[in-house]
Scaffold this active site. Structure first.
Site, PDB file in Angstrom:
ATOM      1  N   GLU A  34      45.197  39.462  33.620  1.00  0.00           N
ATOM      2  CA  GLU A  34      46.683  39.460  34.015  1.00  0.00           C
ATOM      3  C   GLU A  34      47.031  38.750  35.177  1.00  0.00           C
ATOM      4  O   GLU A  34      47.937  38.840  35.790  1.00  0.00           O
ATOM      5  CB  GLU A  34      47.348  40.867  34.010  1.00  0.00           C
ATOM      6  CG  GLU A  34      46.248  41.878  34.393  1.00  0.00           C
ATOM      7  CD  GLU A  34      46.154  41.977  35.968  1.00  0.00           C
ATOM      8  OE1 GLU A  34      46.782  42.498  36.556  1.00  0.00           O
ATOM      9  OE2 GLU A  34      44.829  41.556  36.355  1.00  0.00           O
ATOM     10  N   ASP A  48      49.280  38.418  39.919  1.00  0.00           N
ATOM     11  CA  ASP A  48      49.030  39.436  39.080  1.00  0.00           C
ATOM     12  C   ASP A  48      49.999  40.458  39.023  1.00  0.00           C
ATOM     13  O   ASP A  48      50.328  40.628  40.004  1.00  0.00           O
ATOM     14  CB  ASP A  48      47.325  39.496  39.124  1.00  0.00           C
ATOM     15  CG  ASP A  48      46.944  40.516  39.665  1.00  0.00           C
ATOM     16  OD1 ASP A  48      47.794  41.264  40.441  1.00  0.00           O
ATOM     17  OD2 ASP A  48      45.817  40.972  39.470  1.00  0.00           O
TER      18      ASP A  48
HETATM   19  N1  LIG Z   1      47.196  44.308  27.487  1.00  0.00           N
HETATM   20  C1  LIG Z   1      46.274  43.440  28.105  1.00  0.00           C
HETATM   21  N2  LIG Z   1      45.770  43.676  29.276  1.00  0.00           N
HETATM   22  C2  LIG Z   1      44.923  42.912  29.942  1.00  0.00           C
HETATM   23  C3  LIG Z   1      44.776  41.520  29.498  1.00  0.00           C
HETATM   24  N3  LIG Z   1      43.993  41.047  30.548  1.00  0.00           N
HETATM   25  C4  LIG Z   1      43.586  41.862  31.347  1.00  0.00           C
HETATM   26  N4  LIG Z   1      44.341  43.113  31.013  1.00  0.00           N
HETATM   27  C5  LIG Z   1      44.137  44.370  31.889  1.00  0.00           C
HETATM   28  O1  LIG Z   1      44.666  44.140  33.162  1.00  0.00           O
HETATM   29  C6  LIG Z   1      44.126  45.343  33.958  1.00  0.00           C
HETATM   30  C7  LIG Z   1      43.798  44.635  35.280  1.00  0.00           C
HETATM   31  O2  LIG Z   1      43.363  45.755  36.035  1.00  0.00           O
HETATM   32  P1  LIG Z   1      42.898  45.990  37.438  1.00  0.00           P
HETATM   33  O3  LIG Z   1      42.197  44.612  37.790  1.00  0.00           O
HETATM   34  O4  LIG Z   1      42.219  47.224  37.873  1.00  0.00           O
HETATM   35  O5  LIG Z   1      44.216  45.576  38.202  1.00  0.00           O
HETATM   36  P2  LIG Z   1      45.687  46.283  38.071  1.00  0.00           P
HETATM   37  O6  LIG Z   1      45.660  47.776  37.576  1.00  0.00           O
HETATM   38  O7  LIG Z   1      46.475  45.423  37.529  1.00  0.00           O
HETATM   39  O8  LIG Z   1      45.827  46.569  39.572  1.00  0.00           O
HETATM   40  P3  LIG Z   1      46.157  45.824  40.631  1.00  0.00           P
HETATM   41  O9  LIG Z   1      46.201  44.332  40.369  1.00  0.00           O
HETATM   42  O10 LIG Z   1      45.327  46.064  41.698  1.00  0.00           O
HETATM   43  O11 LIG Z   1      47.668  45.995  41.054  1.00  0.00           O
HETATM   44  C8  LIG Z   1      43.138  45.900  33.172  1.00  0.00           C
HETATM   45  O12 LIG Z   1      43.507  46.934  32.390  1.00  0.00           O
HETATM   46  C9  LIG Z   1      42.880  44.872  31.770  1.00  0.00           C
HETATM   47  O13 LIG Z   1      42.189  45.300  30.634  1.00  0.00           O
HETATM   48  C10 LIG Z   1      45.249  41.005  28.302  1.00  0.00           C
HETATM   49  O14 LIG Z   1      45.299  39.938  27.959  1.00  0.00           O
HETATM   50  N5  LIG Z   1      46.170  42.299  27.665  1.00  0.00           N
END
Ligand SMILES: Nc1nc2c(ncn2[C@@H]2O[C@H](COP(=O)(O)OP(=O)(O)OP(=O)(O)O)[C@@H](O)[C@H]2O)c(=O)[nH]1
Length: 454
Positions: free
Chosen positions: A375, A332
């Site tokens: 993600e 991710d």
């Molecule tokens: N733009 C977008 N954002 C997404 C999607 N799916 C998940 N996210 C975002 O991905 C982010 C995941 O955040 P976290 O789980 O805190 O992880 P991170 O910020 O990537 O941090 P780490 O994984 O710990 O490095 C969140 O802000 C979700 O809203 C998507 O389809 N589109």
């Protein structure tokens, strides 16, 4: 004197009727019961008069003149009811009846001959005619006795029913957008309706006539398929169906479904093929779009979780059966929340889409990537052990790290890898990759961790 003459006329006319009926009877039901001439005539006469009132009986002479016609026969033949042969105005029979003179020449009775007679204006009578030669006084055949049955009403009924059924069929084929065609196998000739022409995008001058004309309209790639199918014509009543592609003169290709059936003559010889063509292009497109959507994630165009799970199950089955190795890469985006927060969700979406394209470009055909959720992504690496998966993971990590995302700059990813092992379930394998990914995050992100090195 006059009344004596008219009685004599009546008697000769009655005798003619009697003979006519006898001959018709003989021709179609066998010889009459033998009875003394006088007695037979006396018994028969009232019945004959009665019969000729309702029955359509006529007698033709060798020249085709009508020697006698019962009132009913006059009606059916459209003759003047008042004219009689005796007063020198022998009514001329309709042209269609003249052919029955041949019965006098051949001496052979005709049974149930169909004859359509125009009786003035629009009106017509459809008749079933029994005709028998009527020997003249000297034994020579000079006359023809005709017994007619009026089938007009039945014909009208069937014609109406046929027209109605044709209309219903037309409505149904039009509503369903079907083109209807007929092929005369004897003359190698097609008849296409207007919808067929529209489906193939043809002008009148391009109307196909022969089988070859039609085949020329098909996509050359589909010729063989069709040739194989049409080489053996269907047996009677058997339905054939085939799908093929055509090339229209306007350059567009269309997908067609054809269904047809064979029609034989009464000797079982093939006579015609009748069938329909349906333009299934849109249907096909819709079907493949539905199929695509069922297996893909709309944001990234990667396989969705359901599809990638299905592929994992297949890989696990192949591993158990044939020991075909495979590995799982789970990764991710690091701090993706910040990307969303700083640049907005739409930009975050664009990053995910471009990242998917960049990673795809370094995968083998046999590797499959899917969106595991949010993600988080999963790659199924075929024919790969854990060490091989690590090499791939690093290639991917580098590919992402070196990509410039418009308005965002660069992003990094963390990866966890695990390979299939004997006795390990699919769920365990997924959990192992997840634990490795978790470790990669903890160890500082932008790195790959192998499950076996935890
Ligand atoms: N733009 C977008 N954002 C997404 C999607 N799916 C998940 N996210 C975002 O991905 C982010 C995941 O955040 P976290 O789980 O805190 O992880 P991170 O910020 O990537 O941090 P780490 O994984 O710990 O490095 C969140 O802000 C979700 O809203 C998507 O389809 N589109």
């Amino acid at each position: 004197m006059a009344s004596e003459e008219s009685r004599a006329d009546k008697e000769s006319s009655n005798q003619l009727i009697r003979r006519a009926l006898e001959e018709l009877d003989r021709a179609f039901t066998g010889p009459p019961v033998a009875e003394p001439e006088d007695q037979q005539l006396r018994l028969a006469l009232p019945a004959l008069v009665l019969a000729t009132e309702v029955a359509a009986i006529a007698v033709l002479d060798g020249q085709g003149g009508i020697v006698f016609a019962s009132p009913q026969a006059r009606k059916l033949l459209g003759l003047d009811q008042t004219a009689t042969p005796e007063d020198g105005h022998a009514p001329a029979p309709p042209a269609e009846i003249l052919a029955f003179r041949l019965v006098a020449i051949t001496g052979t009775p005709l049974s149930d001959a169909r004859c359509e007679i125009a009786v003035g204006g629009e009106e017509r009578h459809v008749l079933s005619i029994n005709a028998a030669p009527l020997p003249g006084d000297g034994g020579d055949t000079a006359l023809v006795a005709l017994a007619m049955t009026d089938l007009t009403e039945q014909y009208d009924y069937y014609e109406r029913a046929l027209r109605e059924s044709e209309q219903r069929l037309k409505l149904a084929t039009e509503a369903a957008g079907l083109g209807v065609w007929e092929y005369d196998a004897i003359t190698d000739t097609y008849h296409w309706d207007e919808r067929m022409m529209a489906i193939y995008g043809l002008e009148e001058s391009q109307r196909p006539v022969t089988y070859r004309d039609w085949v020329a309209l098909l996509d050359p790639e589909h010729h063989d398929r069709l040739e194989a199918l049409t080489r053996r014509e269907p047996t009677y009543g058997e339905r054939r169906e085939v799908e093929f592609r055509i090339q229209r003169p306007d350059g567009r290709t269309r997908d067609i479904r054809a269904v047809w059936q064979r029609i034989d003559d009464e000797h079982g010889r093939i006579q015609r093929l009748v069938g329909i063509n349906e333009d299934i292009t849109e249907q096909r497109e819709l079907h493949s779009e539905l199929e695509y959507r069922a297996a893909h994630d709309p944001l990234t165009d990667l396989f969705n979780r359901a599809k990638i799970q299905q592929l994992l199950r297949a890989a696990q089955a192949a591993y158990i059966r044939h020991h075909t190795p495979f590995a799982v890469l789970l990764f991710d985006v690091d701090h993706f929340k910040q990307v969303n927060d700083r640049f907005g969700h739409a930009t975050g979406d664009a990053v995910l889409w471009l990242m998917a394209r960049r990673i795809e470009s370094v995968l083998r055909e046999t590797d499959h990537m899917g969106r595991w959720g949010g993600e988080e992504f999963l790659i199924l690496a075929s024919q790969t052990d854990e060490a091989g998966a690590e090499v791939l993971a690093e290639r991917i990590r580098h590919q992402v790290e070196t990509t410039a995302f418009e308005g965002v700059g660069t992003v990094t990813i963390s990866l966890g890898v695990a390979a299939a092992e004997p006795g390990t379930s699919l769920e365990s394998l997924e959990q192992r990759a997840d634990r490795a990914l978790y470790a990669a995050k903890h160890r500082g992100r932008n790195r790959t961790v192998r499950y076996s090195q935890l």
